[in-house]
Design a protein around this motif. Sequence first.
Motif, PDB file in Angstrom:
ATOM      1  N   ARG A  26       4.951   7.058  -5.605  1.00 44.49           N
ATOM      2  CA  ARG A  26       4.839   6.229  -4.404  1.00 44.49           C
ATOM      3  C   ARG A  26       3.775   6.773  -3.466  1.00 44.49           C
ATOM      4  O   ARG A  26       2.973   6.019  -2.885  1.00 44.49           O
ATOM      5  N   GLY A  27       3.739   8.099  -3.283  1.00 41.13           N
ATOM      6  CA  GLY A  27       2.750   8.717  -2.411  1.00 41.13           C
ATOM      7  C   GLY A  27       1.334   8.448  -2.857  1.00 41.13           C
ATOM      8  O   GLY A  27       0.447   8.167  -2.041  1.00 41.13           O
ATOM      9  N   SER A  28       1.085   8.509  -4.171  1.00 44.16           N
ATOM     10  CA  SER A  28      -0.247   8.225  -4.684  1.00 44.16           C
ATOM     11  C   SER A  28      -0.632   6.767  -4.445  1.00 44.16           C
ATOM     12  O   SER A  28      -1.769   6.465  -4.060  1.00 44.16           O
ATOM     13  N   LEU A  29       0.324   5.871  -4.636  1.00 46.47           N
ATOM     14  CA  LEU A  29       0.051   4.451  -4.408  1.00 46.47           C
ATOM     15  C   LEU A  29      -0.241   4.172  -2.934  1.00 46.47           C
ATOM     16  O   LEU A  29      -1.149   3.395  -2.597  1.00 46.47           O
ATOM     17  N   ILE A  30       0.533   4.788  -2.046  1.00 40.64           N
ATOM     18  CA  ILE A  30       0.375   4.568  -0.605  1.00 40.64           C
ATOM     19  C   ILE A  30      -0.931   5.182  -0.111  1.00 40.64           C
ATOM     20  O   ILE A  30      -1.765   4.515   0.519  1.00 40.64           O
TER      21      ILE A  30
END
Length: 371
Positions: A26-30
């Motif tokens: 999720r962090g990479s996507l955000i």
Amino acid sequence: MIETLRQISQLQPAYSPSNTPAMQARGSLIRSTLVGEVRGLAAVLSSELAEYGDDFGVEASDGIGRKTEAPWVRFFSRRMSPTPRDGFYAVIHFSADGSAFWITVGCGSTVWNGGDLRALPDAKLQERTQWARSVVDQHFGGAGQFADTIALGAKASLPRTFEKATALARRFNPVMTADAEIEQALIEAAGYLREVYRAQAMGSHLSLAEAAEIELEALARPNANAAARQGLGLTGPERRAIELRAMKVAQDWLEGLGFSVKDTSKNSPFDFAATQNGDTFKIEVKGTTGVSCDEFFMTKNEVELHQREAGATGLVLVSNFHLVRKSGVLPTAVGGTCHGEIGWSIASCELRPVAYRVVRPASPPAKSHRS
């Protein structure tokens, strides 16, 4: 972009404050993928922001240290919103259960306090968001599709402040939304944000007292960080237009009450002498582009006049102007909401000193010291 938004939404129910594999994804996507995709729209979004698009910025957060239930991505003007705690910006928010995401226009909801982020009081957030909605209503006649309620469904208290800091919101179902809808909504949000920034530049987000205090601070500390004065930039002609409109609205109000009115503003510490049935009142007029005028600035001479002649003075507050700017023509002010008190008592108000003139005593020239 919609595929990225769907993937983030699908990971939301797997929330953990720890950096689990799901939270890493999720962090990479955000912070990388979605930020890159919003930056890919920089040309069209900065164009919609007009004069505030030349320092267009995009940033994101999925938590500071511990992961947050409510990650976000925002775009903004760097000078109008140098940090997420300052000013207004457009934000993409996600529900905790992954059932929705929102494109919003909102303001900073926190301050640093003792090394931690602390939520601003609800009353302050409500004041800011109501002001932004009033700007959009006045310019666009309403918020269009940005009239949805935002409900992130987070358990922690900090994400709930994001809801309170949201002025405008449009809800999307991640399963039933197309890329074209997202791009158009981001463009609309940029248009709303542009008008909020323009209103900030007129100082309409500030009370008269706050605006005066910022200007006094600038005089006293000319080398201080300009970010502290962010959002205030009325020109001399714009100030004059507001003064003239305030005087006109106040005079019309007084004459509507049956007073004969004489303009004394050039030579006296009050603006009008208003006479009715042989009684004359010395009238102070204050005008602002803001939606209210509950706080304002007065000089020492003005305060002393109203203290000395209590009961024989009056106060007329004129707020909520709209400035009209046209190329090659001096600006004018239109509109204005009037509130007045005849026989006003300044003793009923709180006086707060905000600056001092410091005068050093006369003394012999200081002796020079050689090093």
